[in-house]
Design an enzyme around this catalytic site. Sequence first.
Site, PDB file in Angstrom:
ATOM      1  N   ASN A  48       0.817  -1.216   0.000  1.00 29.44           N
ATOM      2  CA  ASN A  48       0.000   0.000   0.000  1.00 29.44           C
ATOM      3  C   ASN A  48       0.849   1.262   0.000  1.00 29.44           C
ATOM      4  O   ASN A  48       0.413   2.313  -0.482  1.00 29.44           O
ATOM      5  CB  ASN A  48      -0.947   0.010   1.205  1.00 29.44           C
ATOM      6  CG  ASN A  48      -2.018  -1.059   1.098  1.00 29.44           C
ATOM      7  OD1 ASN A  48      -2.354  -1.491   0.000  1.00 29.44           O
ATOM      8  ND2 ASN A  48      -2.550  -1.483   2.228  1.00 29.44           N
ATOM      9  N   ASP A 101       1.265   1.268  -9.600  1.00 30.69           N
ATOM     10  CA  ASP A 101      -0.040   0.637  -9.445  1.00 30.69           C
ATOM     11  C   ASP A 101       0.015  -0.822  -9.887  1.00 30.69           C
ATOM     12  O   ASP A 101      -0.741  -1.654  -9.382  1.00 30.69           O
ATOM     13  CB  ASP A 101      -1.077   1.406 -10.257  1.00 30.69           C
ATOM     14  CG  ASP A 101      -2.489   0.869 -10.054  1.00 30.69           C
ATOM     15  OD1 ASP A 101      -2.912   0.742  -8.895  1.00 30.69           O
ATOM     16  OD2 ASP A 101      -3.157   0.572 -11.065  1.00 30.69           O
ATOM     17  N   ASP A 104       2.253  -3.095  -7.111  1.00 32.11           N
ATOM     18  CA  ASP A 104       1.849  -3.252  -5.711  1.00 32.11           C
ATOM     19  C   ASP A 104       1.324  -4.661  -5.445  1.00 32.11           C
ATOM     20  O   ASP A 104       1.549  -5.231  -4.381  1.00 32.11           O
ATOM     21  CB  ASP A 104       0.835  -2.185  -5.297  1.00 32.11           C
ATOM     22  CG  ASP A 104      -0.406  -2.163  -6.187  1.00 32.11           C
ATOM     23  OD1 ASP A 104      -0.528  -3.018  -7.081  1.00 32.11           O
ATOM     24  OD2 ASP A 104      -1.257  -1.271  -5.991  1.00 32.11           O
ATOM     25  N   ARG A 109       2.388 -10.132  -3.107  1.00 33.71           N
ATOM     26  CA  ARG A 109       2.674 -11.565  -3.155  1.00 33.71           C
ATOM     27  C   ARG A 109       4.082 -11.872  -2.649  1.00 33.71           C
ATOM     28  O   ARG A 109       4.309 -12.920  -2.027  1.00 33.71           O
ATOM     29  CB  ARG A 109       2.476 -12.078  -4.582  1.00 33.71           C
ATOM     30  CG  ARG A 109       1.012 -12.117  -5.008  1.00 33.71           C
ATOM     31  CD  ARG A 109       0.823 -12.721  -6.373  1.00 33.71           C
ATOM     32  NE  ARG A 109       1.273 -11.836  -7.441  1.00 33.71           N
ATOM     33  CZ  ARG A 109       0.523 -10.893  -7.990  1.00 33.71           C
ATOM     34  NH1 ARG A 109      -0.714 -10.687  -7.548  1.00 33.71           N
ATOM     35  NH2 ARG A 109       0.994 -10.128  -8.957  1.00 33.71           N
ATOM     36  N   ASP A 122      -5.975  -0.166  -3.547  1.00 38.67           N
ATOM     37  CA  ASP A 122      -5.582   0.011  -4.941  1.00 38.67           C
ATOM     38  C   ASP A 122      -6.684   0.680  -5.744  1.00 38.67           C
ATOM     39  O   ASP A 122      -6.460   1.675  -6.457  1.00 38.67           O
ATOM     40  CB  ASP A 122      -5.231  -1.353  -5.545  1.00 38.67           C
ATOM     41  CG  ASP A 122      -4.747  -1.246  -6.977  1.00 38.67           C
ATOM     42  OD1 ASP A 122      -5.604  -1.149  -7.880  1.00 38.67           O
ATOM     43  OD2 ASP A 122      -3.527  -1.250  -7.213  1.00 38.67           O
ATOM     44  N   HIS A 123      -7.907   0.164  -5.628  1.00 40.79           N
ATOM     45  CA  HIS A 123      -9.019   0.729  -6.394  1.00 40.79           C
ATOM     46  C   HIS A 123      -9.395   2.120  -5.893  1.00 40.79           C
ATOM     47  O   HIS A 123      -9.850   2.961  -6.677  1.00 40.79           O
ATOM     48  CB  HIS A 123     -10.230  -0.204  -6.326  1.00 40.79           C
ATOM     49  CG  HIS A 123     -10.095  -1.416  -7.191  1.00 40.79           C
ATOM     50  ND1 HIS A 123     -10.344  -1.377  -8.544  1.00 40.79           N
ATOM     51  CD2 HIS A 123      -9.740  -2.687  -6.913  1.00 40.79           C
ATOM     52  CE1 HIS A 123     -10.148  -2.577  -9.061  1.00 40.79           C
ATOM     53  NE2 HIS A 123      -9.778  -3.393  -8.092  1.00 40.79           N
ATOM     54  N   ASP A 126      -7.018   4.412  -7.536  1.00 39.91           N
ATOM     55  CA  ASP A 126      -7.380   4.496  -8.952  1.00 39.91           C
ATOM     56  C   ASP A 126      -8.564   5.429  -9.168  1.00 39.91           C
ATOM     57  O   ASP A 126      -8.602   6.195 -10.136  1.00 39.91           O
ATOM     58  CB  ASP A 126      -7.713   3.111  -9.504  1.00 39.91           C
ATOM     59  CG  ASP A 126      -6.484   2.229  -9.649  1.00 39.91           C
ATOM     60  OD1 ASP A 126      -5.366   2.769  -9.671  1.00 39.91           O
ATOM     61  OD2 ASP A 126      -6.648   1.005  -9.747  1.00 39.91           O
TER      62      ASP A 126
END
Length: 416
Positions: A48, A101, A104, A109, A122-123, A126
């Site tokens: 993040n 973006d 991340d 992972r 993330d969204h 965005d």
Amino acid sequence: MGYIPQHSLENLKKYAYKGVDKSLVSRYLLNPFWTWFVTLWPLSIAPNTITLTGLLIVFVNFFTLLYYDPLYLTEHDDVTAPPRWVYYTWAVGLFAYQSLDAIDGKQARRTGMAGPLGEMFDHGCDALNTTLEVILASRALGLGRSWWTVASQIATLANFYLTTWEEYHTGQLFLGHFSGPVEGILMIVAIYLITGHYGPAFWEQKIWTFTHLEHVPFIARLPNLPLNESFMVFGAFGLGFNIISSYMNVLKATRAAKASSLRPLLLLTPFVVSAALQVAWLSHPQFNNSYIIGSAAFVPFLCAWGLQFAHMVGRMILAHVTKGPFPMWDWVWIWSVAGALDANLPVFGMSPIIQTCPRNTTIFVWFTLAISFLTYARFVSLVISDITNYLGIACFTVRKKDEKGVWHDARPDKLS
């Protein structure tokens, strides 16, 4: 007072990200770069943090516009374009945002931090970036304060809404051969570079004159639009294609689940209603139908609209990761409802109650921006708090479980 009901918290543990990316550009050009780029980041940096870094770069681009083009926020029409080099920084900043973006998730992972909070964060970034890039790209294209910029805002937000709506119904994020996060962003980067080289006046050239096709019999019958307006028409066709593509994916998913294929269409109405409210407010009959568009209130208006949209799609994504009901109404719209109704009272033979003059309209727009910001900030803080507290994770700190299943802040030397 939170956004996640107690009975939905358990579904957070069942969340698993699913995505499909059919972009050839992403697969063969960008993904190899992203795979290398993520290795430059220490494992002690949370995913993040990378996402937020990208958004902050976009904010720097936005504030650069306000600094070098202050007349864009005034009543004056003699808007002076920013220096050419500024557009190059926008191109670099947007490409940096796209790269950060994209990595991340790879960082998540690598550090074992993949989960619902990452998708929400993330969204959310965005969604904010979408409106900021509309403002920047419209300025680079020379559209300025116009209905074309409004159309660009509607089309861009509609694409984002469709993607989120599709993910809610199919359970996976689907990016086609041509998508906004990949090819769309690269197109905007190219626009910034072209504007930096030739200046905004480049986009005022007529498309058939520029392409030397104006004397072709069939082409000559078509409108000879400026390049910037032609780009908007191209975007409209792209939106139409995305609508069909998204619905076909949802239709396939609903048929597989033996569910109604018509009900998902009803869940598109929240965006239609919210966009209609903004357009109705902009069509202020008291001040020649376009006061806000041609005034200092325009950029704050777009930002307020963008924050309301971010709140709306944020709740949609939250419903997806918690398997909750689809949100049909957002109370933050009430300010747009009030603005639209008040502005259009003259249609019914009455005078506006709040927006009695341009100054009062501007004040009310800024007030709506403040309310929208506080509402979205509250949403972000409460959702992050609920998810981190329930899952025992941190938003900006990499954590690992010990042998007893207890989460601890991980040191770089303990990560692999």
